[in-house]
Design a protein around this motif. Structure first.
Motif, PDB file in Angstrom:
ATOM      1  N   THR A  98       0.826  -1.208   0.000  1.00  0.00           N
ATOM      2  CA  THR A  98       0.000   0.000   0.000  1.00  0.00           C
ATOM      3  C   THR A  98       0.855   1.251   0.000  1.00  0.00           C
ATOM      4  OG1 THR A  98      -0.122   0.025   2.417  1.00  0.00           O
ATOM      5  CG2 THR A  98      -1.861  -1.171   1.238  1.00  0.00           C
ATOM      6  N   VAL A  99       2.150   1.076  -0.262  1.00  0.00           N
ATOM      7  CA  VAL A  99       3.081   2.200  -0.250  1.00  0.00           C
ATOM      8  C   VAL A  99       2.592   3.285  -1.212  1.00  0.00           C
ATOM      9  CG1 VAL A  99       4.646   1.307  -2.031  1.00  0.00           C
ATOM     10  CG2 VAL A  99       5.524   2.827  -0.295  1.00  0.00           C
ATOM     11  N   SER A 100       2.692   4.505  -0.781  1.00  0.00           N
ATOM     12  CA  SER A 100       2.205   5.606  -1.611  1.00  0.00           C
ATOM     13  C   SER A 100       3.236   6.009  -2.666  1.00  0.00           C
ATOM     14  CB  SER A 100       1.868   6.812  -0.740  1.00  0.00           C
ATOM     15  OG  SER A 100       3.041   7.275  -0.088  1.00  0.00           O
ATOM     16  N   ALA A 101       4.447   5.475  -2.587  1.00  0.00           N
ATOM     17  CA  ALA A 101       5.478   5.826  -3.561  1.00  0.00           C
ATOM     18  C   ALA A 101       5.003   5.437  -4.959  1.00  0.00           C
ATOM     19  CB  ALA A 101       6.785   5.120  -3.235  1.00  0.00           C
ATOM     20  N   ASN A 102       5.260   6.314  -5.900  1.00  0.00           N
ATOM     21  CA  ASN A 102       4.862   6.036  -7.265  1.00  0.00           C
ATOM     22  C   ASN A 102       6.006   6.371  -8.214  1.00  0.00           C
ATOM     23  OD1 ASN A 102       4.830   8.850  -7.723  1.00  0.00           O
ATOM     24  ND2 ASN A 102       2.738   8.984  -6.977  1.00  0.00           N
ATOM     25  N   VAL A 103       5.731   6.237  -9.499  1.00  0.00           N
ATOM     26  CA  VAL A 103       6.757   6.458 -10.512  1.00  0.00           C
ATOM     27  C   VAL A 103       7.328   7.868 -10.415  1.00  0.00           C
ATOM     28  CG1 VAL A 103       7.148   6.585 -12.998  1.00  0.00           C
ATOM     29  CG2 VAL A 103       5.787   4.720 -12.050  1.00  0.00           C
ATOM     30  N   GLU A 104       6.471   8.873 -10.276  1.00  0.00           N
ATOM     31  CA  GLU A 104       6.932  10.260 -10.217  1.00  0.00           C
ATOM     32  C   GLU A 104       7.836  10.504  -9.010  1.00  0.00           C
ATOM     33  OE1 GLU A 104       3.699   9.377 -10.821  1.00  0.00           O
ATOM     34  OE2 GLU A 104       3.816   9.812 -12.959  1.00  0.00           O
ATOM     35  N   GLU A 105       7.513   9.877  -7.884  1.00  0.00           N
ATOM     36  CA  GLU A 105       8.355  10.033  -6.699  1.00  0.00           C
ATOM     37  C   GLU A 105       9.724   9.402  -6.914  1.00  0.00           C
ATOM     38  OE1 GLU A 105       6.322   8.789  -3.132  1.00  0.00           O
ATOM     39  OE2 GLU A 105       4.557   9.941  -3.695  1.00  0.00           O
ATOM     40  N   LEU A 106       9.761   8.239  -7.572  1.00  0.00           N
ATOM     41  CA  LEU A 106      11.050   7.604  -7.852  1.00  0.00           C
ATOM     42  C   LEU A 106      11.851   8.456  -8.832  1.00  0.00           C
ATOM     43  CD1 LEU A 106      12.974   5.278  -7.334  1.00  0.00           C
ATOM     44  CD2 LEU A 106      11.783   3.969  -9.102  1.00  0.00           C
ATOM     45  N   ILE A 107      11.190   9.005  -9.837  1.00  0.00           N
ATOM     46  CA  ILE A 107      11.878   9.899 -10.789  1.00  0.00           C
ATOM     47  C   ILE A 107      12.471  11.096 -10.054  1.00  0.00           C
ATOM     48  CG2 ILE A 107      11.467  11.553 -12.665  1.00  0.00           C
ATOM     49  CD1 ILE A 107       9.556   9.479 -13.882  1.00  0.00           C
ATOM     50  N   SER A 108      11.762  11.617  -9.058  1.00  0.00           N
ATOM     51  CA  SER A 108      12.251  12.801  -8.327  1.00  0.00           C
ATOM     52  C   SER A 108      13.533  12.506  -7.553  1.00  0.00           C
ATOM     53  CB  SER A 108      11.171  13.341  -7.393  1.00  0.00           C
ATOM     54  OG  SER A 108      11.020  12.500  -6.255  1.00  0.00           O
ATOM     55  N   LEU A 109      13.823  11.228  -7.283  1.00  0.00           N
ATOM     56  CA  LEU A 109      15.053  10.868  -6.557  1.00  0.00           C
ATOM     57  C   LEU A 109      16.277  10.799  -7.473  1.00  0.00           C
ATOM     58  CD1 LEU A 109      13.717   7.955  -4.297  1.00  0.00           C
ATOM     59  CD2 LEU A 109      13.871  10.390  -3.762  1.00  0.00           C
ATOM     60  N   ILE A 110      16.040  10.800  -8.800  1.00  0.00           N
ATOM     61  CA  ILE A 110      17.129  10.643  -9.778  1.00  0.00           C
ATOM     62  C   ILE A 110      17.609  12.016 -10.235  1.00  0.00           C
ATOM     63  CG2 ILE A 110      17.790   9.679 -12.013  1.00  0.00           C
ATOM     64  CD1 ILE A 110      15.393   7.698 -11.647  1.00  0.00           C
ATOM     65  N   ASN A 111      18.910  12.256 -10.079  1.00  0.00           N
ATOM     66  CA  ASN A 111      19.546  13.492 -10.567  1.00  0.00           C
ATOM     67  C   ASN A 111      20.719  13.107 -11.457  1.00  0.00           C
ATOM     68  OD1 ASN A 111      18.010  15.578  -9.074  1.00  0.00           O
ATOM     69  ND2 ASN A 111      18.752  14.417  -7.328  1.00  0.00           N
ATOM     70  N   PHE A 112      21.225  14.064 -12.203  1.00  0.00           N
ATOM     71  CA  PHE A 112      22.302  13.803 -13.157  1.00  0.00           C
ATOM     72  C   PHE A 112      23.484  14.726 -12.891  1.00  0.00           C
ATOM     73  CE2 PHE A 112      18.264  12.639 -14.884  1.00  0.00           C
ATOM     74  CZ  PHE A 112      18.503  11.397 -15.442  1.00  0.00           C
ATOM     75  N   TYR A 113      24.689  14.195 -13.153  1.00  0.00           N
ATOM     76  CA  TYR A 113      25.883  15.048 -13.051  1.00  0.00           C
ATOM     77  C   TYR A 113      26.798  14.807 -14.212  1.00  0.00           C
ATOM     78  CZ  TYR A 113      28.516  11.050 -11.066  1.00  0.00           C
ATOM     79  OH  TYR A 113      29.140   9.852 -10.849  1.00  0.00           O
TER      80      TYR A 113
END
Length: 165
Positions: A150-165
């Motif tokens: 029932t975790v509320s985490a979704n695709v958009e939340e996982l995307i928000s954790l990804i950054n680039f350098y």
């Protein structure tokens, strides 16, 4: 008493803090530090496990496959076709086994494919959110696997954790 109050505030901040793990061109901002686990068939794997206060387990992982040799000598047009075929194959593989997939955009504007699946291991059930994309001549698969269905985490939340350098 005042010092105990400050210690509790500091402790709650430390427990809920995020860790930026640099992984071969990307940064994953997860609640635990991802560590290198293994290399199988030219794929580097990184993961960490976080146990929540209510006893659930979240496993954050990243699999990186070096595509330098596969992309060497390709024109811009051929690289675009390679990217399209990569995403098409990820979707096809997911849908063949009944998983839900869709095209998404990352923060840097790159195309990605998300897949949501449910897994069973023994009597435990898990929900897996996967984001697959190409970046800097590598393919990345970022996963969040949890036994909290029932975790509320979704695709958009996982995307928000990804950054680039």
């Amino acid at each position: 008493m005042k010092y105990i109050h400050y210690i509790l505030i500091l402790f709650s901040w430390v427990v809920s803090s995020q860790v930026n793990s640099k992984i071969e061109g990307i940064v994953l901002n997860a609640p635990c530090e991802l560590n290198y686990t293994r290399n199988i068939n030219n794929q580097n794997n990184y993961s960490c496990i976080q146990e929540t206060n209510n006893g659930y387990i979240n496993n954050y992982s990243v699999t990186v496959n070096n595509l330098y040799n596969d992309l060497a000598g390709l024109t811009v047009q051929q690289k675009r076709i390679f990217s399209e075929e990569f995403h098409k194959r990820v979707k096809q593989n997911a849908e063949e086994i009944g998983e839900v997939s869709k095209s998404v955009k990352l923060k840097n504007g790159k195309n990605a494919t998300s897949v949501i699946s449910y897994l069973t291991y023994g009597d435990q059930k898990f929900r897996n959110i996967e984001i697959a994309f190409l970046f800097k001549k590598k393919s990345y698969i970022v996963n969040l696997t949890s036994n909290n269905l029932t975790v509320s985490a979704n695709v958009e939340e996982l995307i928000s954790l990804i950054n680039f350098y």
